[in-house]
Design an enzyme around this catalytic site. Structure first.
Site, PDB file in Angstrom:
ATOM      1  N   TYR A   1       3.628   6.213   9.853  1.00  0.00           N
ATOM      2  CA  TYR A   1       2.828   5.516   9.875  1.00  0.00           C
ATOM      3  C   TYR A   1       4.020   4.795   9.054  1.00  0.00           C
ATOM      4  CZ  TYR A   1      -1.459   3.010   8.398  1.00  0.00           C
ATOM      5  OH  TYR A   1      -2.673   2.042   8.227  1.00  0.00           O
TER       6      TYR A   1
ATOM      7  N   PRO B   1      -4.581   0.482  18.419  1.00  0.00           N
ATOM      8  CA  PRO B   1      -4.196   0.044  17.345  1.00  0.00           C
ATOM      9  C   PRO B   1      -4.017   0.631  16.281  1.00  0.00           C
ATOM     10  CG  PRO B   1      -6.403  -0.751  17.761  1.00  0.00           C
ATOM     11  CD  PRO B   1      -5.802  -0.108  19.168  1.00  0.00           C
TER      12      PRO B   1
ATOM     13  N   TYR C   1      -9.529   6.014   7.472  1.00  0.00           N
ATOM     14  CA  TYR C   1      -9.366   5.932   8.832  1.00  0.00           C
ATOM     15  C   TYR C   1     -10.444   6.932   8.634  1.00  0.00           C
ATOM     16  CZ  TYR C   1      -5.358   3.790  10.080  1.00  0.00           C
ATOM     17  OH  TYR C   1      -4.474   2.759  10.059  1.00  0.00           O
TER      18      TYR C   1
ATOM     19  N   LYS D   1       0.580  -0.072  14.939  1.00  0.00           N
ATOM     20  CA  LYS D   1       2.254   0.125  15.086  1.00  0.00           C
ATOM     21  C   LYS D   1       2.274  -1.644  16.801  1.00  0.00           C
ATOM     22  CE  LYS D   1       4.213   3.242  13.251  1.00  0.00           C
ATOM     23  NZ  LYS D   1       3.468   2.985  12.251  1.00  0.00           N
TER      24      LYS D   1
ATOM     25  N   HIS E   1       0.966  -1.305   0.096  1.00  0.00           N
ATOM     26  CA  HIS E   1      -0.424   0.207  -0.104  1.00  0.00           C
ATOM     27  C   HIS E   1       1.021   1.297  -0.313  1.00  0.00           C
ATOM     28  CE1 HIS E   1      -4.566  -1.732   1.192  1.00  0.00           C
ATOM     29  NE2 HIS E   1      -3.547  -2.896   0.792  1.00  0.00           N
TER      30      HIS E   1
HETATM   31  P1  RFL Z   1       0.872 -11.476  21.425  1.00  0.00           P
HETATM   32  O1  RFL Z   1       0.836 -12.175  20.527  1.00  0.00           O
HETATM   33  O2  RFL Z   1       0.519 -11.452  22.890  1.00  0.00           O
HETATM   34  O3  RFL Z   1       1.883 -12.787  21.948  1.00  0.00           O
HETATM   35  C1  RFL Z   1       2.038 -13.016  23.439  1.00  0.00           C
HETATM   36  C2  RFL Z   1       2.281 -15.320  23.552  1.00  0.00           C
HETATM   37  O4  RFL Z   1       2.325 -15.131  24.625  1.00  0.00           O
HETATM   38  C3  RFL Z   1       1.414 -16.189  25.310  1.00  0.00           C
HETATM   39  N1  RFL Z   1       1.154 -15.538  26.411  1.00  0.00           N
HETATM   40  C4  RFL Z   1       2.398 -17.013  27.136  1.00  0.00           C
HETATM   41  N2  RFL Z   1       2.990 -18.504  27.463  1.00  0.00           N
HETATM   42  C5  RFL Z   1       3.446 -19.095  28.213  1.00  0.00           C
HETATM   43  N3  RFL Z   1       3.235 -18.443  29.617  1.00  0.00           N
HETATM   44  C6  RFL Z   1       2.688 -17.190  30.114  1.00  0.00           C
HETATM   45  N4  RFL Z   1       2.766 -17.527  31.010  1.00  0.00           N
HETATM   46  C7  RFL Z   1       2.127 -16.886  28.688  1.00  0.00           C
HETATM   47  N5  RFL Z   1       1.030 -16.016  28.990  1.00  0.00           N
HETATM   48  C8  RFL Z   1       1.089 -15.374  27.698  1.00  0.00           C
HETATM   49  C9  RFL Z   1       0.409 -15.732  24.748  1.00  0.00           C
HETATM   50  O5  RFL Z   1      -0.750 -17.238  24.202  1.00  0.00           O
HETATM   51  C10 RFL Z   1       0.751 -15.136  23.097  1.00  0.00           C
HETATM   52  O6  RFL Z   1       0.623 -16.902  22.148  1.00  0.00           O
HETATM   53  O7  RFL Z   1       2.316 -10.451  21.670  1.00  0.00           O
HETATM   54  P2  RFL Z   1       3.413 -10.556  20.156  1.00  0.00           P
HETATM   55  O8  RFL Z   1       4.178 -11.720  20.375  1.00  0.00           O
HETATM   56  O9  RFL Z   1       4.454  -9.220  21.431  1.00  0.00           O
HETATM   57  O10 RFL Z   1       2.798  -9.587  19.896  1.00  0.00           O
HETATM   58  C11 RFL Z   1       2.373  -8.526  19.403  1.00  0.00           C
HETATM   59  C12 RFL Z   1       1.000  -7.817  18.796  1.00  0.00           C
HETATM   60  O11 RFL Z   1       0.576  -9.080  18.490  1.00  0.00           O
HETATM   61  C13 RFL Z   1       0.382  -6.857  19.282  1.00  0.00           C
HETATM   62  O12 RFL Z   1       0.874  -5.612  19.493  1.00  0.00           O
HETATM   63  C14 RFL Z   1      -0.487  -6.872  17.496  1.00  0.00           C
HETATM   64  O13 RFL Z   1      -1.081  -7.093  17.673  1.00  0.00           O
HETATM   65  C15 RFL Z   1      -1.524  -5.038  17.692  1.00  0.00           C
HETATM   66  N6  RFL Z   1      -1.903  -5.026  17.158  1.00  0.00           N
HETATM   67  C16 RFL Z   1      -1.312  -4.377  15.701  1.00  0.00           C
HETATM   68  N7  RFL Z   1      -0.393  -3.964  15.688  1.00  0.00           N
HETATM   69  C17 RFL Z   1      -0.191  -3.666  14.799  1.00  0.00           C
HETATM   70  O14 RFL Z   1       1.165  -3.276  13.930  1.00  0.00           O
HETATM   71  N8  RFL Z   1      -0.633  -3.818  12.950  1.00  0.00           N
HETATM   72  C18 RFL Z   1      -1.888  -3.149  12.817  1.00  0.00           C
HETATM   73  O15 RFL Z   1      -2.865  -3.267  12.014  1.00  0.00           O
HETATM   74  C19 RFL Z   1      -2.226  -4.069  13.949  1.00  0.00           C
HETATM   75  N9  RFL Z   1      -4.065  -3.798  14.874  1.00  0.00           N
HETATM   76  C20 RFL Z   1      -3.751  -4.878  16.534  1.00  0.00           C
HETATM   77  C21 RFL Z   1      -4.677  -4.634  15.550  1.00  0.00           C
HETATM   78  C22 RFL Z   1      -4.219  -5.678  17.756  1.00  0.00           C
HETATM   79  C23 RFL Z   1      -5.606  -5.834  18.123  1.00  0.00           C
HETATM   80  N10 RFL Z   1      -5.844  -6.244  19.898  1.00  0.00           N
HETATM   81  C24 RFL Z   1      -6.735  -7.106  19.433  1.00  0.00           C
HETATM   82  C25 RFL Z   1      -5.434  -5.637  20.641  1.00  0.00           C
HETATM   83  C26 RFL Z   1      -5.771  -4.435  15.759  1.00  0.00           C
HETATM   84  C27 RFL Z   1      -6.140  -5.231  16.973  1.00  0.00           C
HETATM   85  C28 RFL Z   1      -7.554  -4.538  16.832  1.00  0.00           C
HETATM   86  C1  PHB Z   2      -6.403  -4.307  10.763  1.00  0.00           C
HETATM   87  O1  PHB Z   2      -6.373  -4.869   9.484  1.00  0.00           O
HETATM   88  O2  PHB Z   2      -6.805  -4.943  11.244  1.00  0.00           O
HETATM   89  C2  PHB Z   2      -5.412  -3.091  10.983  1.00  0.00           C
HETATM   90  C3  PHB Z   2      -5.375  -1.453  10.426  1.00  0.00           C
HETATM   91  C4  PHB Z   2      -4.941  -0.699  10.967  1.00  0.00           C
HETATM   92  C5  PHB Z   2      -5.190  -0.117  11.792  1.00  0.00           C
HETATM   93  C6  PHB Z   2      -5.493  -1.028  12.962  1.00  0.00           C
HETATM   94  C7  PHB Z   2      -5.657  -1.963  12.067  1.00  0.00           C
HETATM   95  O3  PHB Z   2      -4.584   1.163  11.922  1.00  0.00           O
END
Ligand code: RFL
Ligand code: PHB
Length: 390
Positions: free
Chosen positions: A385, A293, A201, A297, A72
């Site tokens: 971004y 989110p 957005y 980031k 993108h």
């Molecule tokens: P995770 O993915 O939470 O993984 C942590 C893992 O540790 C396990 N765990 C354990 N394992 C052993 N013993 C324990 N005591 C444990 N406790 C927990 C868990 O089961 C899990 O598998 O952390 P990690 O690896 O640091 O990754 C971080 C990302 O997942 C997170 O920052 C992103 O998903 C955030 N996020 C977004 N980030 C972006 O860069 N771009 C995006 O577009 C974006 N969109 C989002 C998002 C997060 C969202 N939510 C649901 C919070 C959109 C949403 C809706």
């Molecule tokens: C997503 O596609 O899940 C998404 C994209 C952009 C954002 C947050 C989430 O800023």
């Protein structure tokens, strides 16, 4: 059992670290609390910065992303019937982002770990960390009714916000910074073509909305909602009707709706725990920080932590040099705080804040008008971004 680095948590941070270290001949054992199916069932991030894209390629896990991911070059912001294109590539010397789901990144990493016979132990319960301030820490966990012990040189705490690693740092040595936002995001995934080629957005008086995607036939939409909203009260029809009210008219007309295949509510929070290091424990990713989110980031910040941490561990094992390990917390935190600022500012710019009536609303409107009319403001937005340099 003995290994060089125990990695707690099998999300993207932990998997990427184990993959990078393994490629450099460093042994790891990864302990994940959940099953692989559970981890892969979580729908999360969708936008990857160039830095993460390069890391995945460098770690031999970029092939599927390079064929299926969508590059993108920009996105739109809509506000009061106006739609402003933010041309990322023009504003940042040709940089872009990659739309490729976190689920796919995680799948690719699991596949690569399996192919290389990487040790990933799922359903490892009650993980506990010991002797972290000595040169011989160890970790215990329970599986199949037995307690297991792993001796190691280092522990990487990649276990997300609710993990055990951060809690293993004594309270008096840890400082936490937090902002909880008074709303959440209600997200829907549907097997429908995205409403637009690029993300939109939307700032709207009914609340924020985001039109995103995973691929040409998989759309991801979010709307700002109350924190105490009951998911059962959000039928698909109600979701689509509300979304249409918040996005530009032409987009609403073109929107293809369909049954949701996932629907969930996520709270929004900014959080940092300092320092990232305690003896031989190193925190990375959501274990140490959470961003709302809005700026996309979270996953990208996890990747930059892993960049610094893997370099530091490689330097330790290859050159017996502890310098980068000692500097890890300070180095990673500098970039973390910049992404915190950006995610917070995007969140403030685009959401409806109940307490903002009056002056706050006018400031938000003026900020958007300024952004729409100023190339300098758009450049600052675009630079953040696409991702600040590592
Ligand atoms: P995770 O993915 O939470 O993984 C942590 C893992 O540790 C396990 N765990 C354990 N394992 C052993 N013993 C324990 N005591 C444990 N406790 C927990 C868990 O089961 C899990 O598998 O952390 P990690 O690896 O640091 O990754 C971080 C990302 O997942 C997170 O920052 C992103 O998903 C955030 N996020 C977004 N980030 C972006 O860069 N771009 C995006 O577009 C974006 N969109 C989002 C998002 C997060 C969202 N939510 C649901 C919070 C959109 C949403 C809706
Ligand atoms: C997503 O596609 O899940 C998404 C994209 C952009 C954002 C947050 C989430 O800023």
């Amino acid at each position: 059992m003995r290994t060089q680095v125990v990695i707690v948590g099998g999300g993207p941070s932990g998997l990427l670290l184990s993959q990078i270290l393994h490629l450099r001949g460093i042994e790891t054992i990864l302990l994940e609390r959940q099953s692989e199916a559970y981890v892969l069932g979580r729908i999360r991030a969708g936008v990857l910065e160039q830095g993460l894209v390069d890391m995945l390629r460098g770690a031999d896990v970029g092939a599927r992303m390079d064929t299926q991911g969508l590059v993108h070059h920009g996105f739109d912001i809509s506000h009061h019937g106006q739609r402003q294109h933010i041309n990322l590539s023009e504003l940042t010397d040709g940089k872009s982002v990659m739309v490729y789901g976190q689920t796919e990144v995680t799948q690719d990493l699991y596949d690569a770990r399996r192919k290389m016979n990487g040790v990933v132990i799922h359903e490892a319960k009650n993980v506990a960390l010991f002797d972290l301030t000595t040169n011989q820490p160890h970790v215990t966990y329970e599986k199949d009714g037995k307690t297991h012990k792993v001796d190691c040189d280092f522990v990487a705490g990649c276990d997300g916000f609710h993990g055990v690693s951060r809690q293993s740092i004594p309270d008096h040595l840890r400082r936490e910074y937090e902002k909880v936002y008074p709303f959440g995001w209600l997200g829907v995934l549907s097997e429908t073509p995205p409403v637009s080629d690029e993300l939109i957005y939307n700032q709207h008086e009914r609340g924020f909305a985001l039109c995103s995607m995973r691929n040409k036939n998989l759309s991801r939409y979010y709307i700002q909602c109350d924190l105490n909203e009951d998911l059962n009260e959000w039928s698909d029809d109600r979701f689509w009707e509300e979304l249409k009210k918040r996005i530009p008219e032409d987009a609403a007309k073109n929107l293809v709706t369909g049954p949701s295949i996932e629907k969930s509510i996520a709270p929004l929070r900014s959080f940092v725990s300092e320092p990232l290091t305690y003896g031989r424990l190193f925190l990375a990713g959501d274990a140490a920080h959470i961003v709302p989110p809005t700026g996309a980031k979270g996953l990208n910040l996890a990747a930059s932590d892993i960049h610094y941490l893997s370099n530091a561990l490689i330097s330790f094992y290859n050159s017996d040099n502890e310098g980068l390990l000692n500097a890890y917390s300070e180095t990673a935190l500098k970039r973390i705080w910049k992404a915190m600022r950006f995610s917070w500012s995007m969140t403030m710019l685009l959401h409806k804040f109940p307490e903002n009536e009056g002056f706050g609303d006018r400031m938000q409107k003026t900020e958007l008008e300024y952004l729409f009319s100023s190339t300098a403001a758009q450049t600052a937005l675009a630079e953040n971004y696409v991702g600040l340099p590592y």
